[in-house]
Design an enzyme around this catalytic site. Structure first.
Site, short mmCIF file in Angstrom:
data_model
loop_
_atom_site.label_atom_id
_atom_site.label_comp_id
_atom_site.label_asym_id
_atom_site.label_seq_id
_atom_site.Cartn_x
_atom_site.Cartn_y
_atom_site.Cartn_z
N VAL A 17 0.81 -1.21 0.00
CA VAL A 17 0.00 0.00 0.00
C VAL A 17 0.84 1.26 0.00
O VAL A 17 0.45 2.28 -0.54
CB VAL A 17 -1.02 0.04 1.16
CG1 VAL A 17 -2.05 -1.04 1.00
CG2 VAL A 17 -0.33 -0.06 2.49
N ASP A 18 2.04 1.17 0.57
CA ASP A 18 2.92 2.34 0.54
C ASP A 18 3.31 2.69 -0.89
O ASP A 18 3.78 3.79 -1.16
CB ASP A 18 4.23 2.07 1.30
CG ASP A 18 3.97 1.79 2.76
OD1 ASP A 18 2.84 2.07 3.22
OD2 ASP A 18 4.88 1.28 3.44
N ASP A 19 3.17 1.74 -1.78
CA ASP A 19 3.58 1.95 -3.16
C ASP A 19 2.44 2.38 -4.07
O ASP A 19 2.66 2.64 -5.25
CB ASP A 19 4.17 0.65 -3.74
CG ASP A 19 5.45 0.23 -3.04
OD1 ASP A 19 6.12 1.11 -2.47
OD2 ASP A 19 5.76 -0.97 -3.04
#
Ligand code: ATP
Ligand code: MG
Length: 685
Positions: free
Chosen positions: A554-556
């Site tokens: 999700v950070d990406d």
């Protein structure tokens, strides 16, 4: 060898792999070279003969077992645990947990009060049931023609000798032992020896630098370090002892003194007399271990006693020291191995992961051995001395289950299928799944795309071959006892077709219990984003048929003009271009769109960088996904920055894309730091 927790397996029981000349079974298979599959052609149905003999032959049976595992986890897992030897059964309560940070500390327990030993269950139990003369480990060396094997009886003898040596040298229950070994048989032997005496092993992948090893030594303060003098990877000789020497002297200066370094003399790689030696500290394995008794009593431990400590791959930052305990991990890895690979006693199983990663722990060592399987351990690199090596090994040992990482599949694909199979003359669709399925698996072998993490201990979302049709790129459905939840930004669970953050609602036996020495980091990293849930850090969507699709971390996630785009989706579209071998995308700031897509692309061997190729790559994304996802920039990449476990480190790519070159951060877990300089040099080409 790559480590991969995102893995692909292929199971082939009709004949060994790859089936070069055998007839292709008729089925609803995809055609090589097809661009975008339509909805129905998108599914690949299990072969009926295969399904009929599978442990879970159809979806109905799966649903029945799955429902039981969710409605009555205690009953379901007790039944799964019953096949093992327990010196004493667990208490009244099979499991207890608190996953809700607002209600107190996070705590997970399975089979508490149960007394057992995982080494006993891997070896003694299988020997007692008549499998003593079965091959436990086939070992294939780096160089062709160098091999060895151990039966279950022989493996037990070796494990006991080492266990006795460790005990004689003061290693007791609960002590840590660091194992820094390549894929020699001594690696699983060392893990099992520790488990036998209740010591906590911490395997450090023998590709890590002295600094990384030092950090881990300081973190877990081992009684002993087990290593070897050197290893050959392909034609390269790597002097491991030098690395250990420097890590040990540095850690000493930082207050952690290790008094004994047990060193296996790996003579094909380096002679004893060429090895640097510290007399007071270093001991040759071959001088002491074979003299020890082959009988060693088991140290019985509680199901909740620690089994091992293992650091995550470090794709997103500083590695986390994941702690797994004994009982739940044992039951969970054994069950996932049996069902996800549809394991049968006649199978020959090869997992290309290194024991330095969770895949090697759960699916080279413990899962297979708990099932009494014959496991292949390969010392070398997959493409040495040529790209056909993997398939030669498969032929030599008549491997029936092959478990590997997409990174390996992609790298072999890059070498072209001619080198591997010799006869497929047409260009193939480079989507790794289809290539693996069609070329390697001859369109007959079911492929399992398994989603899991170091933290989860074993598979979480995985196909069960035989039970339902596959969709290339989807990990399909949850394993028994796993309740995935896709939540929105506010932590609200979504139903049906949706896309969001992948969480798990209740504990499962293989779950990690803490981060070593830092329970607070455990709670904040995994349990505070969405109270009540374990948060995986991954994005996921569920389609109308209930299939789960991992969309990347999700950070990406990239937000282009309000569209949330998963990295995996764009990368798949790029890789579906016949001239693209590998791709990694990141988001960079954009005045108008908020973020725009920036793609790093490695072309197939022999293809030149060109403006035309850039255009056609962008077009491939436009047609596969839509104009909104089209990359603004294609950056040529001779190689991509990867962790030593073969995963792309996008946080470094983000810095390169936004030209924040002085903020690259921790690159100590990078497999090849030169890649970064190459990328910077190509920034404006
Ligand atoms: P770190 O947590 O230190 O950043 P890491 O997450 O890469 O490292 P691992 O535990 O080895 O360390 O990898 C787990 C991750 O791998 C998952 O969270 C997910 O992002 C990815 N992954 C695993 N299986 C799959 C799969 N089948 N499909 C897509 N991604 C997967
Ligand atoms: Mg992770």
């Amino acid at each position: 060898l790559p480590a991969m927790t995102n893995n692909l397996t292929t199971t082939n029981r009709h004949s060994h792999l790859p089936a070069r000349n055998s007839a292709v079974l008729k089925r609803k298979a995809v055609v090589i070279g097809e661009a975008v599959a339509s909805d129905d052609a998108d599914r690949i149905f299990p072969d009926q003969d295969f399904a009929q003999q599978a442990h879970v032959p159809d979806f109905g049976k799966y649903l029945e077992m799955y429902t039981w595992s969710i409605e009555d986890p205690a009953g379901f897992w007790s039944e799964m645990a019953d096949g093992f030897y327990w010196k004493k059964k667990w208490g009244q309560q099979v499991n207890s947990e608190n996953l809700d940070i607002t209600k107190g500390n996070i705590k997970i327990e399975w089979f508490k009060g149960g007394i057992t030993n995982i080494c006993y269950n891997c070896l003694d139990r299988n020997i007692e049931s008549g499998n003593g003369e079965k091959i436990a480990i086939h070992w294939e060396g780096n160089d062709r023609g160098v091999d060895d094997s151990l039966t279950y009886n022989q493996l037990l003898d070796r494990v006991c000798q080492l266990a006795n040596y460790l005990k004689e040298n003061g290693v007791k229950k609960g002590d840590s032992v660091i194992i820094y070994l390549p894929m020699l048989m001594e690696l699983p032997i060392s893990m099992l020896a520790c488990a036998r005496i209740g010591a906590v092993h911490s395997v450090v992948f023998a590709g890590f630098s002295a600094e990384s090893l030092e950090q881990r030594i300081i973190d877990c303060k081992p009684k002993i370090v087990i290593t070897c003098n050197a290893v050959k990877r392909g034609t390269k000789v790597i002097n491991l002892k030098d690395i250990v020497d420097s890590a040990l002297s540095e850690s000493s200066q930082n207050g952690v003194h290790v008094g004994l370094c047990l060193t296996y003399a790996n003579e094909p790689a380096m002679k004893r007399e060429d090895t640097k030696w510290q007399k007071q500290r270093d001991v040759w394995w071959q001088d002491v271990v074979p003299k020890c008794s082959t009988k060693c009593d088991v140290e019985w431990v509680d199901a909740e006693d620690p089994l091992f400590l293992l650091y995550t791959s470090g794709s997103t930052g500083k590695p986390k020291g994941v702690l797994h305990t004994t009982g739940g991990y044992m039951v969970y890895t054994a069950a996932t191995f049996k069902y996800a690979f549809d394991y049968k006693p006649s199978d020959i199983y090869w997992c290309t992961a290194d024991c330095g990663w969770i895949t090697g722990h759960s699916y080279v060592a413990y899962g297979p051995l708990l099932n009494g399987a014959t496991v292949l351990v390969y010392e070398g690199v997959p493409n040495y001395p040529d790209p056909g090596r993997c398939w030669d090994i498969v032929d030599k040992y008549k491997v029936t289950i092959f478990y590997t990482a997409p990174t390996l599949v992609r790298s072999l694909m890059r070498d072209g299928n001619e080198a591997i199979l010799g006869s497929v003359g047409e260009p193939i669709n480079p989507s790794a799944w289809r290539w693996f399925y069609n070329v390697v698996g001859d369109s007959r072998c079911p492929i399992s795309d398994t989603w899991w993490q170091t933290e989860t201990g074993g598979f979480m979302i995985t196909p069960l071959p035989g039970a339902w049709p596959q969709k290339p790129g989807s990990a399909t459905f949850p394993f028994f006892g796993v309740q995935p939840a896709i939540v929105d930004e506010k932590g609200k669970e979504m139903e049906g077709e949706c896309s969001g953050y992948l969480c798990v609602k209740t504990s499962w036996p293989g779950a990690f219990r803490t981060l070593f020495g830092d329970h607070e980091r455990y709670e904040t990293t995994y349990f505070s984003a969405f109270p009540g849930y374990y948060f995986s850090g991954d994005g996921c969507s569920r389609d109308k048929d209930g299939y789960y699709w991992l969309t990347g971390r999700v950070d990406d996630v990239i937000n282009v003009s309000g569209h949330r785009i998963g990295t995996a989706e764009v990368e798949s579209a790029l890789v579906s271009h016949p001239k693209c071998a590998e791709a990694a995308v990141v988001g960079v700031e954009h005045e108008v769109k908020g973020q725009c897509i920036y793609a790093f692309v490695t072309p197939v061997e022999g293809v030149e960088y060109s403006e035309d190729l850039k255009k056609s790559l962008v077009l491939s994304v436009r047609t596969n996904i839509g104009a909104f996802a089209a990359p603004d920039k294609i950056h040529w990449a001779p190689g991509l920055p990867k962790t030593r476990s073969g995963k792309i480190m996008r946080r470094i790519l983000r810095k390169i894309a936004s030209r924040q070159l002085d903020e690259l951060g921790d690159t100590s877990t990078l497999a090849d730091p030169n890649v970064v300089d190459q990328l910077i040099a190509l920034a404006d080409s």
